[in-house]
Design a protein around this motif. Structure first.
Motif, PDB file in Angstrom:
ATOM      1  N   HIS A 176      23.513 -33.004 -10.128  1.00 16.99           N
ATOM      2  CA  HIS A 176      23.651 -32.371 -11.447  1.00 16.99           C
ATOM      3  C   HIS A 176      24.841 -31.424 -11.400  1.00 16.99           C
ATOM      4  O   HIS A 176      25.174 -30.887 -10.344  1.00 16.99           O
ATOM      5  N   PRO A 177      25.512 -31.183 -12.514  1.00 20.21           N
ATOM      6  CA  PRO A 177      26.658 -30.256 -12.492  1.00 20.21           C
ATOM      7  C   PRO A 177      26.283 -28.786 -12.330  1.00 20.21           C
ATOM      8  O   PRO A 177      27.140 -27.974 -11.981  1.00 20.21           O
ATOM      9  N   TRP A 178      25.024 -28.421 -12.582  1.00 26.39           N
ATOM     10  CA  TRP A 178      24.618 -27.021 -12.485  1.00 26.39           C
ATOM     11  C   TRP A 178      24.119 -26.688 -11.085  1.00 26.39           C
ATOM     12  O   TRP A 178      23.363 -27.447 -10.484  1.00 26.39           O
ATOM     13  N   SER A 179      24.488 -25.507 -10.604  1.00 21.54           N
ATOM     14  CA  SER A 179      24.028 -25.062  -9.281  1.00 21.54           C
ATOM     15  C   SER A 179      22.654 -24.404  -9.321  1.00 21.54           C
ATOM     16  O   SER A 179      22.002 -24.279  -8.289  1.00 21.54           O
ATOM     17  N   ASP A 180      22.220 -23.943 -10.485  1.00 19.34           N
ATOM     18  CA  ASP A 180      20.966 -23.192 -10.572  1.00 19.34           C
ATOM     19  C   ASP A 180      19.786 -24.070 -10.976  1.00 19.34           C
ATOM     20  O   ASP A 180      18.801 -23.583 -11.535  1.00 19.34           O
ATOM     21  N   ILE A 181      19.886 -25.366 -10.682  1.00 17.48           N
ATOM     22  CA  ILE A 181      18.808 -26.284 -11.043  1.00 17.48           C
ATOM     23  C   ILE A 181      18.435 -27.114  -9.815  1.00 17.48           C
ATOM     24  O   ILE A 181      19.253 -27.302  -8.910  1.00 17.48           O
ATOM     25  N   THR A 182      17.196 -27.559  -9.759  1.00 15.78           N
ATOM     26  CA  THR A 182      16.732 -28.429  -8.687  1.00 15.78           C
ATOM     27  C   THR A 182      16.053 -29.645  -9.308  1.00 15.78           C
ATOM     28  O   THR A 182      15.787 -29.667 -10.520  1.00 15.78           O
ATOM     29  N   LEU A 183      15.747 -30.648  -8.508  1.00 15.62           N
ATOM     30  CA  LEU A 183      15.179 -31.889  -9.038  1.00 15.62           C
ATOM     31  C   LEU A 183      13.946 -31.681  -9.925  1.00 15.62           C
ATOM     32  O   LEU A 183      13.858 -32.288 -11.000  1.00 15.62           O
ATOM     33  N   PRO A 184      12.972 -30.839  -9.542  1.00 21.76           N
ATOM     34  CA  PRO A 184      11.800 -30.702 -10.413  1.00 21.76           C
ATOM     35  C   PRO A 184      12.094 -30.064 -11.764  1.00 21.76           C
ATOM     36  O   PRO A 184      11.289 -30.176 -12.689  1.00 21.76           O
ATOM     37  N   LEU A 185      13.247 -29.397 -11.905  1.00 25.19           N
ATOM     38  CA  LEU A 185      13.627 -28.779 -13.167  1.00 25.19           C
ATOM     39  C   LEU A 185      14.583 -29.653 -13.973  1.00 25.19           C
ATOM     40  O   LEU A 185      14.960 -29.291 -15.086  1.00 25.19           O
ATOM     41  N   MET A 186      14.960 -30.799 -13.411  1.00 26.27           N
ATOM     42  CA  MET A 186      15.803 -31.741 -14.132  1.00 26.27           C
ATOM     43  C   MET A 186      14.951 -32.617 -15.048  1.00 26.27           C
ATOM     44  O   MET A 186      13.736 -32.749 -14.851  1.00 26.27           O
ATOM     45  N   SER A 187      15.578 -33.229 -16.034  1.00 28.08           N
ATOM     46  CA  SER A 187      14.858 -34.111 -16.956  1.00 28.08           C
ATOM     47  C   SER A 187      14.612 -35.463 -16.287  1.00 28.08           C
ATOM     48  O   SER A 187      15.264 -35.820 -15.295  1.00 28.08           O
ATOM     49  N   ILE A 188      13.681 -36.231 -16.830  1.00 25.45           N
ATOM     50  CA  ILE A 188      13.387 -37.554 -16.300  1.00 25.45           C
ATOM     51  C   ILE A 188      14.634 -38.450 -16.325  1.00 25.45           C
ATOM     52  O   ILE A 188      14.939 -39.105 -15.314  1.00 25.45           O
ATOM     53  N   PRO A 189      15.401 -38.507 -17.424  1.00 27.27           N
ATOM     54  CA  PRO A 189      16.620 -39.323 -17.406  1.00 27.27           C
ATOM     55  C   PRO A 189      17.627 -38.867 -16.346  1.00 27.27           C
ATOM     56  O   PRO A 189      18.328 -39.696 -15.753  1.00 27.27           O
ATOM     57  N   GLU A 190      17.721 -37.560 -16.108  1.00 22.85           N
ATOM     58  CA  GLU A 190      18.650 -37.065 -15.080  1.00 22.85           C
ATOM     59  C   GLU A 190      18.192 -37.488 -13.688  1.00 22.85           C
ATOM     60  O   GLU A 190      19.012 -37.857 -12.833  1.00 22.85           O
TER      61      GLU A 190
END
Length: 361
Positions: free
Chosen positions: A119-133
């Motif tokens: 993901h392009p954001w550094s402050d996100i992890t897989l469980p906080l990403m959307s299903i399509p992402e």
């Protein structure tokens, strides 16, 4: 294997130390659940930072940043796959030549190492990403496996998440190493699965998944296409195994429906991990599929695709399990039963603690 408590013939294994066999990797683990009662006076790790900037131009994994070799990242908006700037394997490494003694053997090791930003954001992890992402990550895993697997016999996708697992960059990413040889764990899994199918007539992990789905003691999550469980032989405290329900040998073979379902169940599992101690849960994970390459055996029907998750946390967000002493010199040992770990994970909510209303209990 018996159908008693814990699936071990009726022994109340939550109360007594015992050893369990791992048929996949041909090794044993000592289970000593009573040790969780002992007071802890060992190392307490710091909590992971919660103020990671969304974009830092000095972070070499961010869009538009300059990496260590001087290359500038594109302004990517989804996944971003590139060659590792400091690879452990290179495609043109020379051969060490013949050995002059059987105790001093070396062979050529060639390959390719890549990095995949989720993901392009550094402050996100897989469980906080959307299903399509997450689905986009899975599609990239499949395509890079197909690409590198056309040349190399082993393609290892792995993610080290968190500083506790040696990850030096908080940006969400994993690595892909393709090698000219089968690594040790892959060799053991190859031998074990091949021997099991020869003896029993079916793939080991396909049968194992069916057995666990029936027994239900160690199941954490299940869906139409996938099963998440704490293995009977788990070593790490909250270790899990992710299995497809049908016979699948490699990631590229997954159907579109299976990939969508995988994105959903991954999000649920990793959310439960974060919710366990209300922290960004560290782990090392990786996919194991059938060997690849032009010289791969035509019949790899003994293989079943699977992912291992190895998280180190034991008692809290700051107390981990150390694999030292007895574990390094004798065999692995764990401090709670797999059944206890599965029950704790199973009971956790599937909505992420960071996304709950502030006044929620």
């Amino acid at each position: 294997m018996g159908r008693g408590r814990g699936g071990a013939g009726g022994l109340p294994i939550a109360e007594h130390q015992h050893i369990r066999y791992n048929p996949l990797q041909d090794e044993w683990v000592l289970v000593s659940a009573h040790r969780m009662k002992r007071p802890w006076q060992g190392q307490v790790d710091p909590l992971p930072p919660d103020d990671v900037p969304r974009h830092d131009p000095r972070n070499p994994l961010c869009p538009g940043a300059t990496r260590g070799n001087g290359e500038v990242n594109p302004h990517y908006e989804g996944t971003f796959l590139f060659n590792n700037d400091f690879p452990a394997l290179q495609p043109d490494a020379p051969s060490p030549g013949p050995s002059d003694h059987p105790l001093f053997q070396a062979e050529a090791a060639r390959g390719v190492c890549k990095v995949l930003c989720f993901h392009p954001w550094s402050d996100i992890t897989l469980p906080l990403m959307s299903i399509p992402e997450i689905r986009a990550v899975i599609d990239t895993w499949a395509s890079v496996t197909e690409e590198l697997g056309s040349k190399y016999p082993w393609v290892q996708i792995f993610e080290n998440k968190g500083a506790m697992m040696g990850c030096s960059n908080p940006h969400p990413h994993c690595q892909v190493w393709a090698s000219s040889f089968l690594p040790d764990v892959a060799r053991r899994e190859e031998r074990s699965q091949q021997a099991y199918q020869k003896q029993h007539g079916s793939p080991m992990l396909l049968e194992y998944g069916r057995q666990e789905a029936e027994r239900r003691e160690r199941v954490v999550l299940e869906s139409e296409h996938w099963l998440v469980l704490v293995p009977f032989w788990a070593v790490w405290p909250f270790q899990t195994l992710l299995l497809p329900r049908r016979h699948v040998k490699r990631l590229p073979e997954l159907s579109s429906a299976e990939r969508d379902d995988l994105a959903c169940i991954m999000k649920k599992l990793l959310t439960k991990y974060d919710n366990l101690f209300e922290t960004s849960f560290p782990y090392s994970m990786g996919w194991h599929g059938a060997p690849t390459g032009p010289e791969a055996e035509a019949d790899c029907s003994h293989w079943q695709l699977h992912a291992h998750y190895y998280p180190p946390l034991l008692r809290s967000a700051t107390i981990r399990k150390f694999m030292v002493g007895y574990e390094m010199l004798a065999q692995s040992q764990r401090d709670l039963t797999p059944e206890q770990a599965a029950q704790r994970l199973r009971a956790l909510p599937e909505d992420h603690y960071r996304l709950r209303p502030k006044d929620a209990s």
